[in-house]
Design a protein around this motif. Structure first.
Motif, PDB file in Angstrom:
ATOM      1  N   ASP A  49      -3.514  -6.064  15.577  1.00 22.32           N
ATOM      2  CA  ASP A  49      -3.564  -4.724  15.326  1.00 22.32           C
ATOM      3  C   ASP A  49      -4.111  -4.298  13.770  1.00 22.32           C
ATOM      4  O   ASP A  49      -4.076  -3.150  13.537  1.00 22.32           O
ATOM      5  N   TYR A  50      -4.560  -5.195  13.144  1.00 24.15           N
ATOM      6  CA  TYR A  50      -4.988  -5.136  11.849  1.00 24.15           C
ATOM      7  C   TYR A  50      -4.013  -4.489  10.883  1.00 24.15           C
ATOM      8  O   TYR A  50      -4.400  -4.149   9.913  1.00 24.15           O
ATOM      9  N   ALA A  51      -2.831  -4.497  11.262  1.00 21.98           N
ATOM     10  CA  ALA A  51      -1.545  -4.032  10.140  1.00 21.98           C
ATOM     11  C   ALA A  51      -1.337  -4.907   9.047  1.00 21.98           C
ATOM     12  O   ALA A  51      -0.861  -4.607   8.024  1.00 21.98           O
ATOM     13  N   ARG A  79      -5.884  -3.709  -1.974  1.00 21.34           N
ATOM     14  CA  ARG A  79      -5.635  -3.090  -0.430  1.00 21.34           C
ATOM     15  C   ARG A  79      -6.672  -1.832  -0.838  1.00 21.34           C
ATOM     16  O   ARG A  79      -7.491  -1.555   0.202  1.00 21.34           O
ATOM     17  N   PHE A  83     -10.162  -1.135   1.251  1.00 19.95           N
ATOM     18  CA  PHE A  83     -10.210   0.362   1.797  1.00 19.95           C
ATOM     19  C   PHE A  83     -11.572   1.093   1.353  1.00 19.95           C
ATOM     20  O   PHE A  83     -12.365   1.751   2.176  1.00 19.95           O
ATOM     21  N   HIS A  89     -10.832   1.513  10.475  1.00 17.05           N
ATOM     22  CA  HIS A  89      -9.820   2.630  10.349  1.00 17.05           C
ATOM     23  C   HIS A  89      -8.460   2.085   9.576  1.00 17.05           C
ATOM     24  O   HIS A  89      -8.005   2.804   8.839  1.00 17.05           O
ATOM     25  N   THR A  90      -7.990   0.746   9.851  1.00 17.93           N
ATOM     26  CA  THR A  90      -6.715   0.356   9.373  1.00 17.93           C
ATOM     27  C   THR A  90      -7.238  -0.881   8.318  1.00 17.93           C
ATOM     28  O   THR A  90      -7.569  -1.740   8.977  1.00 17.93           O
ATOM     29  N   PRO A  92      -5.635  -3.818   6.404  1.00 10.18           N
ATOM     30  CA  PRO A  92      -4.091  -4.269   6.543  1.00 10.18           C
ATOM     31  C   PRO A  92      -3.279  -4.439   5.163  1.00 10.18           C
ATOM     32  O   PRO A  92      -4.035  -4.415   4.159  1.00 10.18           O
ATOM     33  N   THR A  93      -2.053  -4.233   5.363  1.00 12.00           N
ATOM     34  CA  THR A  93      -1.279  -4.876   4.218  1.00 12.00           C
ATOM     35  C   THR A  93      -1.532  -6.388   4.033  1.00 12.00           C
ATOM     36  O   THR A  93      -1.422  -7.352   4.843  1.00 12.00           O
TER      37      THR A  93
END
Length: 124
Positions: A49-51, A79, A83, A89-90, A92-93
Motif C-alpha cells: 500500500d506504499y505506506a 520523506r 514527496f 500519491h502516497t 511511504p514513511t
C-alpha cells in the motif's frame, strides 16, 4: 477470455528502486547530520500500500547505532524531499535499518582465506 498480467505487479519494485536512487542523492547532497557519514543504500522494501518503506543501509566509517539514529531522525525531512521528487500519491514513511551483510561477507572471506592458508601449510 483470460486477462494478460499487467505491469502493476512490478510497480512496487520500480517505486522502491526510484526511492533508493532519490534517497541516495538526498542523503549525499542535502542531509547535514554529522552522525550520518558515508552511507550506502543497499535495498528498499515498500509495502504493497506504499505506506511504509524499509531502507537497508551500510556505512563505511562510524558507528551503526549513531547512523541509524541520525537517519531515523531525518526521516521526515527525507520523506518531504521524496514527496517533491516522486510523482506518486502516497510517499511511504521511512524506516532505516542497518544492514550487516557486507560485514558478514568480509568476515566469511577472512575465514575462508584463513582455512585455505592453513590447508596449504598442512599439505606442504
Amino acid at each position: 477470455m483470460a486477462r494478460k498480467p499487467t505491469s502493476s505487479a512490478h510497480r512496487g519494485f520500480r517505486v522502491a528502486d526510484q526511492i533508493q536512487r532519490d534517497l541516495s542523492e538526498l542523503i549525499a547532497r542535502e542531509l547535514k547530520d554529522p552522525r550520518v557519514g558515508m552511507v550506502t543504500l543497499n535495498a528498499v522494501e515498500v509495502t504493497p500500500d506504499y505506506a511504509h518503506a524499509k531502507v537497508f543501509f551500510s556505512i563505511i566509517t562510524g558507528k551503526p547505532e549513531e547512523a541509524t539514529a541520525g537517519l531515523n531522525a531525518a526521516a521526515g525531512f527525507l520523506r518531504n524531499g521524496l514527496f517533491k521528487r516522486l510523482q506518486i500519491h502516497t510517499v511511504p514513511t521511512l524506516h532505516f535499518i542497518f544492514d550487516r551483510t557486507t560485514e558478514r561477507a568480509s568476515d566469511m572471506n577472512a575465514l575462508i582465506s584463513k582455512a585455505v592458508a592453513s590447508r596449504s601449510k598442512d599439505e606442504a
